[in-house]
Design an enzyme around this catalytic site. Sequence first.
Site, mmCIF file in Angstrom:
data_model
loop_
_atom_site.group_PDB
_atom_site.id
_atom_site.type_symbol
_atom_site.label_atom_id
_atom_site.label_comp_id
_atom_site.label_asym_id
_atom_site.label_seq_id
_atom_site.Cartn_x
_atom_site.Cartn_y
_atom_site.Cartn_z
ATOM 1 N N GLU A 180 81.835 31.051 45.739
ATOM 2 C CA GLU A 180 82.743 31.499 44.682
ATOM 3 C C GLU A 180 82.092 31.516 43.288
ATOM 4 O O GLU A 180 82.793 31.446 42.278
ATOM 5 C CB GLU A 180 84.009 30.635 44.667
ATOM 6 C CG GLU A 180 84.828 30.798 45.950
ATOM 7 C CD GLU A 180 86.230 30.259 45.769
ATOM 8 O OE1 GLU A 180 87.174 31.057 45.828
ATOM 9 O OE2 GLU A 180 86.361 29.025 45.566
ATOM 10 N N HIS A 200 86.323 25.575 38.142
ATOM 11 C CA HIS A 200 87.189 26.025 39.237
ATOM 12 C C HIS A 200 87.553 24.807 40.076
ATOM 13 O O HIS A 200 86.668 24.086 40.549
ATOM 14 C CB HIS A 200 86.499 27.061 40.116
ATOM 15 C CG HIS A 200 87.259 27.341 41.381
ATOM 16 N ND1 HIS A 200 88.581 27.719 41.370
ATOM 17 C CD2 HIS A 200 86.900 27.264 42.692
ATOM 18 C CE1 HIS A 200 88.996 27.874 42.631
ATOM 19 N NE2 HIS A 200 88.006 27.591 43.437
ATOM 20 N N HIS A 260 90.819 22.680 42.722
ATOM 21 C CA HIS A 260 91.988 22.760 43.610
ATOM 22 C C HIS A 260 92.951 21.610 43.323
ATOM 23 O O HIS A 260 93.585 21.100 44.249
ATOM 24 C CB HIS A 260 91.573 22.664 45.083
ATOM 25 C CG HIS A 260 90.483 23.591 45.503
ATOM 26 N ND1 HIS A 260 89.640 23.299 46.552
ATOM 27 C CD2 HIS A 260 90.115 24.802 45.042
ATOM 28 C CE1 HIS A 260 88.779 24.301 46.713
ATOM 29 N NE2 HIS A 260 89.035 25.226 45.812
ATOM 30 N N HIS A 281 95.619 28.397 46.196
ATOM 31 C CA HIS A 281 94.193 28.109 46.131
ATOM 32 C C HIS A 281 93.845 27.085 45.038
ATOM 33 O O HIS A 281 93.386 25.995 45.352
ATOM 34 C CB HIS A 281 93.459 29.449 45.904
ATOM 35 C CG HIS A 281 91.971 29.346 45.831
ATOM 36 N ND1 HIS A 281 91.137 30.438 45.937
ATOM 37 C CD2 HIS A 281 91.156 28.297 45.642
ATOM 38 C CE1 HIS A 281 89.881 30.056 45.835
ATOM 39 N NE2 HIS A 281 89.867 28.768 45.656
#
Lengths: 269, 269, 269, 269
Positions: A109, A128, A130, A198
Amino acid sequence: MLTRRTFLTTSALLAGGALLAPLNGRQQPASAGAVDPKLIEDLVAAYRVLAQHEVLDGFGHVSVRHDRSASRFILSRSLAPELVTAGDLIEFDLDGNAVDARGRALYSERFIHAEIYRARPDVKAVVHAHAPSLIPFGVTGVPLLPVYHMASFIGDGVPIFDIRKAFGATDMLVSDAAKGRALAQTLGVKTCVLMRGHGIAVVGSTIPIVVGRSIYLDVNAQIQTQAMTLGAGKVTYLDPQEAQKVMEAGENRGYERAWELWKAKASRP
Amino acid sequence: MLTRRTFLTTSALLAGGALLAPLNGRQQPASAGAVDPKLIEDLVAAYRVLAQHEVLDGFGHVSVRHDRSASRFILSRSLAPELVTAGDLIEFDLDGNAVDARGRALYSERFIHAEIYRARPDVKAVVHAHAPSLIPFGVTGVPLLPVYHMASFIGDGVPIFDIRKAFGATDMLVSDAAKGRALAQTLGVKTCVLMRGHGIAVVGSTIPIVVGRSIYLDVNAQIQTQAMTLGAGKVTYLDPQEAQKVMEAGENRGYERAWELWKAKASRP
Amino acid sequence: MLTRRTFLTTSALLAGGALLAPLNGRQQPASAGAVDPKLIEDLVAAYRVLAQHEVLDGFGHVSVRHDRSASRFILSRSLAPELVTAGDLIEFDLDGNAVDARGRALYSERFIHAEIYRARPDVKAVVHAHAPSLIPFGVTGVPLLPVYHMASFIGDGVPIFDIRKAFGATDMLVSDAAKGRALAQTLGVKTCVLMRGHGIAVVGSTIPIVVGRSIYLDVNAQIQTQAMTLGAGKVTYLDPQEAQKVMEAGENRGYERAWELWKAKASRP
Amino acid sequence: MLTRRTFLTTSALLAGGALLAPLNGRQQPASAGAVDPKLIEDLVAAYRVLAQHEVLDGFGHVSVRHDRSASRFILSRSLAPELVTAGDLIEFDLDGNAVDARGRALYSERFIHAEIYRARPDVKAVVHAHAPSLIPFGVTGVPLLPVYHMASFIGDGVPIFDIRKAFGATDMLVSDAAKGRALAQTLGVKTCVLMRGHGIAVVGSTIPIVVGRSIYLDVNAQIQTQAMTLGAGKVTYLDPQEAQKVMEAGENRGYERAWELWKAKASRP
């Protein structure tokens, strides 16, 4: 935990060694040169700070834009955040190509970072994650809003990226440039973007700011969930004007006071 | 963590050195002299105890009134609570002026402390925190009430300070004397005051009491939130008479039993 | 934390020294003699295990009945649980009188223990705690029920003691024999009793059992709260017959497997 | 905690010593020979990883199928997970008989493992846990569903085993082959099965996968509970096609990135 010595291990990036890497093909772009050592130190700390705050677990990543070139950024090789040291950092171009991967596995990613850096010249660092507290706000239609001053950076709202809209049924990952571009487009001029089912992408103009925003986004989500339960949905959020005033006054003073603490704890053995 | 040695570092305040600071202008008031070493030790411990209990994070602060002068109080320089040592403590007057700042950055919200000490001669220690459990009670209209005996100190209720009422759209901070006065006025004779979209200020007649109240206010908020969810809003709170009896019996015995433990853990390396 | 050496410090109780204490008046009963060293070791461990599991915080206590006399029990002097060592343990009679207090402060709620031991010959160990998860079940009318097999010991229900019923407005503490008797009466033949706006008392036939029940009562309360929220109140609890079968099969095998772990962790420096 | 040295203690299984154990009766089957040392190391790590993530507490267990024989599996003697070392591992046949128990107590629920290995040749590792977050989904009728991509392995749903249906009122334990068979039957071809009022059984084709599934099942349950509260029950789950795409893409890449971290932390002193 890693010892302080391991934590400060110099990397090829720091020594500028990457400059010497041969250009073997179109997948291996030229390096923009040695990175400011302070950025390397802060980036390694950021991985550990976000793991210690449980914003990242065994997955997720943080990057910084290269200080010598707007078209390069630094990200770890594919590795759990808590284990990242300077030696694991790799330079990338905005197509997500590694300057000198030397066979190491890459985060699939990395296009989240690449395309946000391309779309947003003001952004110097990207996270990024979660984080569990944030997932519900991407799947319920309940907007994430600033319940206290520490989260004023979402006073303009948090957009939601639903990968299904443009790409149909996928494995949910932003694993190519097209998906990265779509995400960056949904982000627009905001400070973060929820990813349905996500996680989240957060941006900032410095590493302390992107780390601070990630941490207080998580705290704000927890508080908002409690407040909505307690108040049966009736909650007084920060007024947009108030949020703007906080931002104008320096957004939690750049998180400097907290960053000093976080970095100190991240470097403890 | 800091070693015990660092933890006990003597400060200028303790040695009385601040007495010698030249009076260079109206911003630098005279010192009231050396502070009781026990107060310094307890104040440094308080910063760490509140951080260990997650009542404070990288932000927030705690102060104590000077034992030699009712018009002076001691507060850290601008620093994350967990990092505070005796050497970081600074003496202030009730206008929020530092006796001897020596160029160090100050907490912009020191006026919370200054104006509460001015308005409340009985108060000897003040905490300002952003504890996540408490924010919802400042933004939902749901009153914070004592769900068990440990929180009897809120038996008379917790007022809510909405900075917007007197000051319009601000950056939410109590960063001058006028805002501090307004907050102290809302506090009135109570033990704490919620700050809408911001946090809490807690007061007490000793450091262990203000720390104990801060910790059990947080626990009570968590319990009350659970109880209201479980009981669909129907909760039997402590009767005001019961709360009063607890206070008359010595309010959790001055938190002495817990304070001994908390301080021991705060001084561990 | 305490070192293992401190943890095992022998006490007067262990050495039997208490036997020699002069009987100076009716407040100082005769000792029943030296206590089984295994009980002392387990009792000290119990204080720390319950603190490590956050069933106890700076307050609350655990006791064991004397192995040589049904009319004596062992409890710490007034001290935060995590700090208790063998040297802090004191022998009491069933009127709550200390055999040899030597001027040390006593827990004002020792009558919880004394009167339960008097009323329940089968009980050999007692815990009194303010665990946050349990308070809501004492103030909402929602019955605490076994949501999984680990809490089968409440298959017969948990009575609620409201001190107000017999004593009017008090400071909430069970600080004399009359209040202790009333509490023991509400407990009846059950394994625990909720105290409205205060906490819980848990009983057992061994230290590992009373500790195990206290820990799983806390876990069960947390699970039940989540289940009721998730299921909008509709929850399938353990069938009373199932709970009885678990008890007949040995109630989590006396918690021996967990106790070995808990005690090992309690003795770590 | 255990030292790294203790953690790596070789076991009889590893040395193949179990091969020499005399066959004294039908309760003691022949060994399938020495186990792959990597499996032993990973299995010991799995016990500690699951304890560190609070998926297991003082109870619960994890096993691996023998690499030399599909009819043998490895499980600890009856011991709290956090204490398990290689020396505690025992080889079992699919009837739950130990190859060489040497008088050591066995988990009464080893039949969960035995019967799942018998019914599911694809399964190489099994976890049985009582994780608090999961219990509510077994007792409320609310289906456990993937709220984010990390839980795609439950895209086909999670069946619920109610022991009462075939066995009436029991002590809730899967303590014989018949109960194990019934559980395996309810599991069917799925990745996990909830056990009403008891816990969960999770299966996988490797130790990292069964551990990763157990951890993210727990996280997903926590997120789903929050999302249902926040969204008043209206939650957008992963589309079955999306979940399938994640599985086809390699299910969180076999959890390798996280497993490296988890195992590193499990082996720290």
